[in-house]
Design an enzyme around this catalytic site. Sequence first.
Site, PDB file in Angstrom:
ATOM      1  N   GLY A  57      44.251  41.779  39.132  1.00  0.00           N
ATOM      2  CA  GLY A  57      44.729  40.668  39.725  1.00  0.00           C
ATOM      3  C   GLY A  57      43.799  39.410  39.914  1.00  0.00           C
ATOM      4  O   GLY A  57      44.147  38.632  40.861  1.00  0.00           O
ATOM      5  N   GLY A  58      42.460  39.424  39.728  1.00  0.00           N
ATOM      6  CA  GLY A  58      41.488  38.317  40.044  1.00  0.00           C
ATOM      7  C   GLY A  58      41.931  36.994  39.524  1.00  0.00           C
ATOM      8  O   GLY A  58      42.213  36.186  40.518  1.00  0.00           O
TER       9      GLY A  58
ATOM     10  N   ASP B 163      51.073  44.571  33.698  1.00  0.00           N
ATOM     11  CA  ASP B 163      50.194  45.096  33.075  1.00  0.00           C
ATOM     12  C   ASP B 163      50.639  46.721  32.735  1.00  0.00           C
ATOM     13  O   ASP B 163      51.708  46.804  33.566  1.00  0.00           O
ATOM     14  CB  ASP B 163      48.991  45.354  33.956  1.00  0.00           C
TER      15      ASP B 163
ATOM     16  N   CYS C 139      36.670  39.026  27.577  1.00  0.00           N
ATOM     17  CA  CYS C 139      35.515  38.953  28.089  1.00  0.00           C
ATOM     18  C   CYS C 139      34.343  39.461  27.085  1.00  0.00           C
ATOM     19  O   CYS C 139      33.715  40.381  27.263  1.00  0.00           O
ATOM     20  CB  CYS C 139      35.276  39.409  29.362  1.00  0.00           C
TER      21      CYS C 139
END
Length: 422
Positions: free
Chosen positions: A231-232, A251, A351
């Site tokens: 949850g960043g 998720d 990423c």
Amino acid sequence: MHPKALLDACAELVRLTLTFEHPADAVVSRFFRDHRNLGPRERATLAETVYTVLRKKLRFEYLAKSGSGPRERRLAILGFHGPRDFLKSALTDHEKTWLDQCDAVQPGDLLDLHRHNLPDWLAAPLKAQTGDRFWALTESLQEPAPLDLRVNALKDKRPDVQKELARAAIQSVATPYSPWGLRVDDKPALTKLDAFTRGAIEVQDEGSQLLALLLDAKRGEMVVDFCAGAGGKTLAIGATMRSTGRLYAFDTSGHRLDALKPRLARSGLSNVHPAAIAHERDERVKRLAGKIDRVLVDAPCSGLGTLRRNPDLKWRQSPQAVAELTAKQTAILQSAARLVKPDGRLVYATCSILPEENESIAEAFSAAHPDFVPTAAAELLEQLKVPQPATLCAGPAGAYLRLWPDLHGTDGFFAAVWTRKS
């Protein structure tokens, strides 16, 4: 701890990590749980030694051939994080001589693979992609990542938090691109700070902050973070919404969503709704089809943009694993796109630094979905007043956000943006 005992512990942790049966951070955490007598400095030495070995594994294995004793001890000596005098007090005379010889080796004396420390399957495409930047990139990937914080804009202002950290003897600088970020010297203990406990700061790489910024969620909107994880980015998005509207954190891992709960409690957000889903076609997703203003798909990926933090990934990933991930990324993006309402925004992000997980996925989606119009990331970042937006982007007219450790000081990130036709 006595130098010899500390070196022995480093060697044992190196041995456990190099089996690659589990992620390095999990192995290190388990080792610390099993050795609760270790102090903060000893833990730092152990962790940084292991990560240095993982970052420079090919070089150290080459140099270790000329030494003696157990392989893991030789690698731990070469990667030892601490003063050389302290280390040498734990070594035999033969080991001291060998270490001095290793230290005298210059990069120019090494083969390319011992300089870039990447597996062949990864080095070749990166060299083709980056050209003259290849060596700068690989050098940056062998360095530890900085510690970035995101100031919770719902609660505090960045200059105020920066002053508060300074009073706690923690020096920081404002991140160059994210309006919420602070880059901190070293790795201070943050969890005991009032700024942390009251939810004023969260640890989050500047690149990750920019993904949340690029979504540009507004007050009162319906928003989905499709692969929310811990949850960043969810928390950053919720703050931009000023805790209004409705923000779903989806998720497939309930365990990862559980890690969001304490962070959510600190954040002061009341608009976040975590929900574990079985798969990307879950009934919860179907019920929201065509109703969502903005959707972020931070897709499961190889994570190869995070090699400074997770250097074991380059040894644990493979071309076969990446191929499996690209199939999953395509399916997730297609399912998440169904949520977006007319005139709504869709952001696909990873990423990873590999084109097959990034541009290839975005281009295939655009070709298959003419009702989604590509939107230039550079243009959006300029509207958001991010400094030098063109330097953060790649592709025709700055189509994609493309962040690199050597160029931007962030993890490697990619993002593509679309607007659904009305």
